[in-house]
Design an enzyme around this catalytic site. Sequence first.
Site, PDB file in Angstrom:
ATOM      1  N   PHE A 214      47.019  44.864  31.804  1.00 62.47           N
ATOM      2  CA  PHE A 214      45.524  44.780  32.421  1.00 62.47           C
ATOM      3  C   PHE A 214      45.255  45.284  33.832  1.00 62.47           C
ATOM      4  CE2 PHE A 214      42.626  42.491  35.247  1.00 62.47           C
ATOM      5  CZ  PHE A 214      41.788  41.805  34.301  1.00 62.47           C
ATOM      6  N   ASP A 323      50.832  49.572  39.233  1.00 67.93           N
ATOM      7  CA  ASP A 323      49.939  48.536  39.507  1.00 67.93           C
ATOM      8  C   ASP A 323      50.574  47.561  40.036  1.00 67.93           C
ATOM      9  OD1 ASP A 323      47.651  46.466  39.646  1.00 67.93           O
ATOM     10  OD2 ASP A 323      47.017  47.192  37.797  1.00 67.93           O
ATOM     11  N   LYS A 354      45.273  40.942  45.582  1.00 68.75           N
ATOM     12  CA  LYS A 354      45.677  39.357  45.352  1.00 68.75           C
ATOM     13  C   LYS A 354      46.485  38.977  46.431  1.00 68.75           C
ATOM     14  CE  LYS A 354      45.638  39.069  40.379  1.00 68.75           C
ATOM     15  NZ  LYS A 354      44.880  38.003  39.687  1.00 68.75           N
ATOM     16  N   THR A 378      31.146  51.428  50.785  1.00 66.40           N
ATOM     17  CA  THR A 378      30.671  51.109  52.114  1.00 66.40           C
ATOM     18  C   THR A 378      31.708  50.486  52.807  1.00 66.40           C
ATOM     19  OG1 THR A 378      28.277  50.657  51.068  1.00 66.40           O
ATOM     20  CG2 THR A 378      28.977  49.587  53.050  1.00 66.40           C
TER      21      THR A 378
HETATM   22  O1  PSZ Z   1      40.543  37.506  33.730  1.00 66.14           O
HETATM   23  C1  PSZ Z   1      40.637  38.203  34.956  1.00 66.14           C
HETATM   24  O2  PSZ Z   1      39.682  39.246  35.387  1.00 66.14           O
HETATM   25  C2  PSZ Z   1      41.678  38.093  35.776  1.00 66.14           C
HETATM   26  S1  PSZ Z   1      42.958  37.160  35.760  1.00 66.14           S
HETATM   27  C3  PSZ Z   1      43.814  37.958  36.534  1.00 66.14           C
HETATM   28  C4  PSZ Z   1      43.535  39.192  36.958  1.00 66.14           C
HETATM   29  C5  PSZ Z   1      42.377  39.292  36.422  1.00 66.14           C
HETATM   30  N1  PSZ Z   1      44.419  39.942  37.387  1.00 66.14           N
HETATM   31  C6  PSZ Z   1      43.757  41.004  38.034  1.00 66.14           C
HETATM   32  C7  PSZ Z   1      44.407  42.349  37.978  1.00 66.14           C
HETATM   33  C8  PSZ Z   1      45.833  42.416  37.854  1.00 66.14           C
HETATM   34  O3  PSZ Z   1      46.596  41.275  37.423  1.00 66.14           O
HETATM   35  C9  PSZ Z   1      46.220  43.761  37.585  1.00 66.14           C
HETATM   36  C10 PSZ Z   1      47.646  44.090  37.375  1.00 66.14           C
HETATM   37  N2  PSZ Z   1      45.508  44.897  38.107  1.00 66.14           N
HETATM   38  C11 PSZ Z   1      44.331  44.919  38.381  1.00 66.14           C
HETATM   39  C12 PSZ Z   1      43.905  43.543  38.471  1.00 66.14           C
HETATM   40  C13 PSZ Z   1      42.245  43.374  38.861  1.00 66.14           C
HETATM   41  O4  PSZ Z   1      42.095  42.739  40.166  1.00 66.14           O
HETATM   42  P1  PSZ Z   1      40.556  42.222  40.512  1.00 66.14           P
HETATM   43  O5  PSZ Z   1      40.594  41.021  39.548  1.00 66.14           O
HETATM   44  O6  PSZ Z   1      40.903  41.820  41.976  1.00 66.14           O
HETATM   45  O7  PSZ Z   1      39.856  43.046  40.199  1.00 66.14           O
END
Ligand code: PSZ
Length: 497
Positions: A214, A323, A354, A378
């Site tokens: 992810f 990541d 996070k 931006t």
């Molecule tokens: O369902 C979702 O959109 C979720 S639930 C938990 C996440 C997303 N985690 C975000 C995440 C991550 O765990 C890793 C390893 N890389 C990138 C991301 C993306 O971060 P955000 O959500 O801040 O864009």
Amino acid sequence: MASLCSRPCKLTSLLARVGGAQQARVLRAASSLVAGEPKAPTIKTNIPGPRSKQLLQELNQIQQSGSIQLFADYDRSIGNYLADVDGNVLLDVYTQISSLPLGYNHPHLLQMLTDNPHNVKTMVNRPALGVFPGADWCDKLRKVLLGVAPAGLEQVTTMACGSCSNENAYKAIFMWYRGKQRGVDFSPEEISSCMVNQPPGSPDLSILSFHGAFHGRTLGVLSTTHSKAIHKIDVPAFDWPIAPFPNYRYPLEENKQENAAEDRRCLAAVQQLIEDAAKKGRPVAGIVVEPIQAEGGDNEGSPEFFQGLQKVARSNGAALLIDEVQTGGGATGKMWCHEHFNLDGPPDVVTFSKKMLTGGFYHTAELKAPQSYRIFNTWMGDPGKLLLLEGVIEVIKKDDLLSQVRRSGDRLLSGLKQLQSEFPAMLSKTRGRGTFLAVTCSSPKLRDSLVARLKTKGIQSGGCGEDSIRLRPALIFQEHHVDIFLDRFRQVLVESK
Ligand code: PSZ
């Protein structure tokens, strides 16, 4: 000391007998790290309760709200406890999808705003950082983000969220890769072809990712996300190589040989995919990987796997992007999970968000774009978030929270292993580092039911992958919180037998 609870008087006689650092340790061990925390969860209604349900109905008229679990009362939430609008107070081991380093309303963070007009103005005036940064921006980057940078990475670019950190890190990798091939100056043909999405200006390059990964849901990084179909369906994607991620046998200590063979299988597949992609005319410019695949089910890779991956990346001229959006910020017992891997020098890029509160990425000097405006938007992050991160890091140091994570993590891990041995038909594969832990349930249905029942006992937890429960408490999660969690988890397991 802002972090003392309201019961230090009971400790007076003990403290009289010990001095300085030891005294601080005793106080910390026996008290809460955030003043005013309740002693235990309180459940007054079903969750969502009537007020939450009413608000949910309202919100549903405006937007898709199917993912909402409850409406919170953030004024009354404190430390490890999340209060909802119906008077329920839950022990939170999920912390806003793993993104609250110090829990709710930490006094040090509140104080930074109430006691300092400059900080309030930092929150009020959000600049376009790529054009008009404030006078203290450079100092803050050095002190806060570079102060906790992975060893060997001295460049940092801030961004808003995890997805856009990865998006921009991928772009930086592609620019670096093309720069190596062609030098700094663009050809007239590149300039005209990129405007109509054609090579050579828009080159056919790829990022290799792993099954189960992810990396976000925005359009580019979504091609490297493979945890659940619901994230991807209907959205066009790049046909980029996807490698198998290690799938280990547990317990790890008893399956060393099989798991080492699994590492070799996955690394050989990475090498093969890189060669195949080059033959197809779609070279791999970078490899993206989570140190622990989080959304995909808390799948771990061994230090040897990551060492091997770094070698494969290097020998093929591809950048290695780790990541750390979910793993970074201390929950594994180190600031960065990849620090557990004993790599041969830093990865080329490390992304974060996070628990780091601001998004962004660290990278080597080679990956700095040679022209401005190429990695740009931006806001380019937010000084207000960096300010809060500064406070968070002060508390991590003052309260030695990485040691706290290791202590709480050890207790939680051994407690979960104990429950696994008592309920082997329901639980398996207890795993993780620090308090970044997970356990697999015997079916997706059981997992969903355990998470739901935990909530009725006052524990906010979460799932990951198809059938796992993951624990993502804040860094202020202490031994007595561990005991509350384990006690309630045991009750739920007994009731589910
Ligand atoms: O369902 C979702 O959109 C979720 S639930 C938990 C996440 C997303 N985690 C975000 C995440 C991550 O765990 C890793 C390893 N890389 C990138 C991301 C993306 O971060 P955000 O959500 O801040 O864009």
